[in-house]
Design a protein around this motif. Structure first.
Motif, mmCIF file in Angstrom:
data_model
loop_
_atom_site.group_PDB
_atom_site.id
_atom_site.type_symbol
_atom_site.label_atom_id
_atom_site.label_comp_id
_atom_site.label_asym_id
_atom_site.label_seq_id
_atom_site.Cartn_x
_atom_site.Cartn_y
_atom_site.Cartn_z
ATOM 1 N N ALA A 113 14.909 13.209 -2.884
ATOM 2 C CA ALA A 113 14.052 13.598 -1.747
ATOM 3 C C ALA A 113 14.885 13.626 -0.465
ATOM 4 O O ALA A 113 14.772 14.562 0.345
ATOM 5 C CB ALA A 113 12.889 12.621 -1.611
ATOM 6 N N ASP A 114 15.735 12.625 -0.275
ATOM 7 C CA ASP A 114 16.552 12.555 0.947
ATOM 8 C C ASP A 114 17.499 13.759 1.030
ATOM 9 O O ASP A 114 17.658 14.373 2.091
ATOM 10 C CB ASP A 114 17.380 11.259 0.965
ATOM 11 N N CYS A 115 18.132 14.065 -0.096
ATOM 12 C CA CYS A 115 19.092 15.188 -0.102
ATOM 13 C C CYS A 115 18.370 16.525 0.074
ATOM 14 O O CYS A 115 18.913 17.459 0.664
ATOM 15 C CB CYS A 115 19.910 15.184 -1.394
ATOM 16 N N SER A 116 17.139 16.608 -0.424
ATOM 17 C CA SER A 116 16.367 17.832 -0.241
ATOM 18 C C SER A 116 15.985 18.003 1.234
ATOM 19 O O SER A 116 15.997 19.115 1.762
ATOM 20 C CB SER A 116 15.111 17.820 -1.114
ATOM 21 N N ALA A 117 15.677 16.886 1.893
ATOM 22 C CA ALA A 117 15.373 16.945 3.333
ATOM 23 C C ALA A 117 16.622 17.402 4.088
ATOM 24 O O ALA A 117 16.544 18.242 5.001
ATOM 25 C CB ALA A 117 14.905 15.577 3.826
ATOM 26 N N ALA A 118 17.766 16.879 3.696
ATOM 27 C CA ALA A 118 19.034 17.287 4.338
ATOM 28 C C ALA A 118 19.278 18.780 4.101
ATOM 29 O O ALA A 118 19.691 19.514 5.011
ATOM 30 C CB ALA A 118 20.188 16.452 3.793
ATOM 31 N N ALA A 119 19.000 19.216 2.880
ATOM 32 C CA ALA A 119 19.216 20.629 2.535
ATOM 33 C C ALA A 119 18.330 21.529 3.386
ATOM 34 O O ALA A 119 18.786 22.548 3.920
ATOM 35 C CB ALA A 119 18.933 20.848 1.049
ATOM 36 N N GLN A 120 17.078 21.146 3.522
ATOM 37 C CA GLN A 120 16.162 21.972 4.323
ATOM 38 C C GLN A 120 16.617 22.021 5.781
ATOM 39 O O GLN A 120 16.560 23.078 6.425
ATOM 40 C CB GLN A 120 14.722 21.455 4.194
ATOM 41 N N ASN A 121 17.095 20.879 6.297
ATOM 42 C CA ASN A 121 17.640 20.883 7.665
ATOM 43 C C ASN A 121 18.800 21.877 7.768
ATOM 44 O O ASN A 121 18.927 22.606 8.758
ATOM 45 C CB ASN A 121 18.167 19.493 8.027
ATOM 46 N N ILE A 122 19.635 21.885 6.741
ATOM 47 C CA ILE A 122 20.802 22.789 6.735
ATOM 48 C C ILE A 122 20.343 24.256 6.759
ATOM 49 O O ILE A 122 20.833 25.064 7.545
ATOM 50 C CB ILE A 122 21.701 22.486 5.514
ATOM 51 N N LEU A 123 19.369 24.581 5.902
ATOM 52 C CA LEU A 123 18.888 25.967 5.838
ATOM 53 C C LEU A 123 18.294 26.394 7.188
ATOM 54 O O LEU A 123 18.542 27.507 7.660
ATOM 55 C CB LEU A 123 17.805 26.133 4.760
ATOM 56 N N LEU A 124 17.535 25.500 7.785
ATOM 57 C CA LEU A 124 16.869 25.857 9.045
ATOM 58 C C LEU A 124 17.851 25.916 10.206
ATOM 59 O O LEU A 124 17.779 26.829 11.040
ATOM 60 C CB LEU A 124 15.724 24.876 9.342
ATOM 61 N N ALA A 125 18.786 24.963 10.239
ATOM 62 C CA ALA A 125 19.796 24.983 11.313
ATOM 63 C C ALA A 125 20.617 26.267 11.201
ATOM 64 O O ALA A 125 20.899 26.937 12.200
ATOM 65 C CB ALA A 125 20.701 23.760 11.205
ATOM 66 N N ALA A 126 20.992 26.619 9.964
ATOM 67 C CA ALA A 126 21.769 27.838 9.745
ATOM 68 C C ALA A 126 21.004 29.046 10.271
ATOM 69 O O ALA A 126 21.521 29.830 11.075
ATOM 70 C CB ALA A 126 22.089 27.991 8.257
ATOM 71 N N LYS A 127 19.765 29.158 9.839
ATOM 72 C CA LYS A 127 18.937 30.295 10.273
ATOM 73 C C LYS A 127 18.861 30.365 11.807
ATOM 74 O O LYS A 127 18.965 31.438 12.408
ATOM 75 C CB LYS A 127 17.527 30.144 9.665
ATOM 76 N N SER A 128 18.712 29.204 12.421
ATOM 77 C CA SER A 128 18.504 29.176 13.878
ATOM 78 C C SER A 128 19.716 29.656 14.658
ATOM 79 O O SER A 128 19.596 30.034 15.815
ATOM 80 C CB SER A 128 18.095 27.777 14.341
ATOM 81 N N ILE A 129 20.913 29.630 14.008
ATOM 82 C CA ILE A 129 22.105 30.113 14.729
ATOM 83 C C ILE A 129 22.699 31.371 14.070
ATOM 84 O O ILE A 129 23.877 31.691 14.249
ATOM 85 C CB ILE A 129 23.180 29.000 14.880
ATOM 86 N N GLY A 130 21.905 32.033 13.266
ATOM 87 C CA GLY A 130 22.329 33.331 12.728
ATOM 88 C C GLY A 130 23.206 33.264 11.489
ATOM 89 O O GLY A 130 23.901 34.221 11.154
ATOM 90 N N VAL A 131 23.168 32.118 10.794
ATOM 91 C CA VAL A 131 23.939 32.003 9.546
ATOM 92 C C VAL A 131 22.948 32.055 8.380
ATOM 93 O O VAL A 131 21.918 31.370 8.400
ATOM 94 C CB VAL A 131 24.761 30.690 9.522
ATOM 95 N N ALA A 132 23.259 32.870 7.375
ATOM 96 C CA ALA A 132 22.364 33.042 6.236
ATOM 97 C C ALA A 132 22.669 31.989 5.172
ATOM 98 O O ALA A 132 23.787 31.468 5.099
ATOM 99 C CB ALA A 132 22.546 34.442 5.657
ATOM 100 N N SER A 133 21.673 31.720 4.330
ATOM 101 C CA SER A 133 21.854 30.668 3.323
ATOM 102 C C SER A 133 20.976 30.919 2.111
ATOM 103 O O SER A 133 20.023 31.702 2.164
ATOM 104 C CB SER A 133 21.484 29.311 3.930
ATOM 105 N N CYS A 134 21.324 30.227 1.028
ATOM 106 C CA CYS A 134 20.446 30.206 -0.140
ATOM 107 C C CYS A 134 20.649 28.867 -0.856
ATOM 108 O O CYS A 134 21.775 28.436 -1.088
ATOM 109 C CB CYS A 134 20.765 31.364 -1.099
ATOM 110 N N TRP A 135 19.569 28.226 -1.180
ATOM 111 C CA TRP A 135 19.596 26.982 -1.973
ATOM 112 C C TRP A 135 19.874 27.394 -3.413
ATOM 113 O O TRP A 135 19.202 28.279 -3.952
ATOM 114 C CB TRP A 135 18.223 26.325 -1.850
ATOM 115 N N VAL A 136 20.855 26.798 -4.052
ATOM 116 C CA VAL A 136 21.208 27.180 -5.434
ATOM 117 C C VAL A 136 21.088 25.965 -6.361
ATOM 118 O O VAL A 136 21.916 25.056 -6.323
ATOM 119 C CB VAL A 136 22.639 27.773 -5.496
ATOM 120 N N GLY A 137 20.022 25.994 -7.151
ATOM 121 C CA GLY A 137 19.785 24.879 -8.072
ATOM 122 C C GLY A 137 20.415 25.097 -9.439
ATOM 123 O O GLY A 137 20.589 24.145 -10.214
#
Ligand SMILES: Cc1cc2nc3c(=O)[nH]c(=O)nc-3n(C[C@H](O)[C@H](O)[C@H](O)COP(=O)(O)O)c2cc1C
Length: 189
Positions: A113-137
Motif C-alpha cells: 500500500a505504501d509503495c502504491s501511494a508513492a507510485a501514484q505520487n510519482i505518476l501525478l507529479a510527472a503529469k503535473s510537470i509534463g512528463v508522461a508515465s505508465c505503471w507497469v505491473g
C-alpha cells in the motif's frame, strides 16, 4: 478547476515515448514526490531503482516477454507474442519500485500500500510537470527470477514490486479517460 484535481483527472497511462531523456531536475522532483507519500506507521518502506541504460531496459523487456509467453493467462501470452509490444514502451527511464520485505513480522505494516501511494505520487507529479508515465505491473514475471533481480542491486531487505515508465509523450491524439464505474460509492449517513 483546482490544479491537483485537474492533474488527477487528466493523467493517462502513456505507451509511446520520445527518445529524449527526462531532465535531471524533473526526475528529482518526481522522485521526491514519491518519497513524500504517506506510509503506514511512517515506515517509508520504499526503494527506487532508476534505470536509464537502454541495454538494461531492453534486457528486462526481452526476458519479461519470454516469461510472459509461458504464463497461464491467455491475454498475457497474446501480449507477449505481439512483436510490437514493449514492456516499457521504449521509455527512456524506468523506475523499479521495491518494498521492504516484512517476512511475516509486524513491520513494515503494509509495504504494498505504501509503495502504491508513492507510485501514484510519482505518476501525478510527472503529469503535473509534463512528463508522461505508465505503471507497469507485468514486471512481476521477471521479479520472480532471483538471478535477474540480483542484477538490479536492490538491497536484500527489499523486493521489487512493479515499475513505472517515465519520458516525454509521443502520443499526439488526445487520450480520453476511461469511463468510470458509477457504482463504486456508497454513503452511510
Ligand atoms: C497495479 C497496476 C499495474 C499495471 N500494469 C500495467 C502494465 O503492466 N502495462 C501497462 O501497459 N499498463 C499497466 N497499468 C496501467 C493500467 O492499464 C491503466 O492505469 C488503466 O488501464 C487505466 O488507464 P489510465 O491509467 O490511462 O487511466 C497498470 C496499472 C496499475 C495500477
Amino acid at each position: 478547476m483546482n490544479q491537483i484535481i485537474e492533474t488527477i483527472k487528466d493523467r493517462r497511462s502513456i505507451r509511446r515515448y520520445l527518445p529524449e531523456q527526462v531532465k535531471e531536475e524533473e526526475l528529482n522532483t518526481i522522485l521526491e514526490a514519491g518519497i513524500y507519500a504517506p506510509s503506514g506507521h511512517n515506515d517509508q518502506p520504499w526503494y527506487f531503482t532508476v534505470i536509464q541504460s537502454k541495454e538494461v531496459i531492453e534486457d528486462l523487456n526481452v526476458k519479461t516477454k519470454q516469461l510472459m509467453e509461458k504464463a497461464k493467462t491467455d491475454w498475457i501470452v497474446k501480449m507477449a507474442q505481439n512483436e510490437k509490444y514493449h514492456v516499457f514502451y521504449n521509455a527512456p527511464t524506468v523506475v523499479i519500485v521495491s518494498g521492504k520485505k516484512n517476512n511475516n513480522k509486524e513491520l513494515p505494516y503494509c509495504p504494498m500500500a505504501d509503495c502504491s501511494a508513492a507510485a501514484q505520487n510519482i505518476l501525478l507529479a510527472a503529469k503535473s510537470i509534463g512528463v508522461a508515465s505508465c505503471w507497469v505491473g507485468l514486471t512481476s514475471f521477471i521479479f520472480e527470477e532471483q538471478e535477474e533481480v540480483k542484477k538490479l542491486n536492490i538491497p536484500v531487505e527489499y523486493e521489487p514490486l512493479f515499475a513505472i515508465t517515465l519520458g516525454y509523450s509521443a502520443v499526439t491524439k488526445d487520450l480520453k479517460a476511461f469511463e468510470r464505474k458509477n457504482n463504486a460509492i456508497n454513503y452511510i449517513r
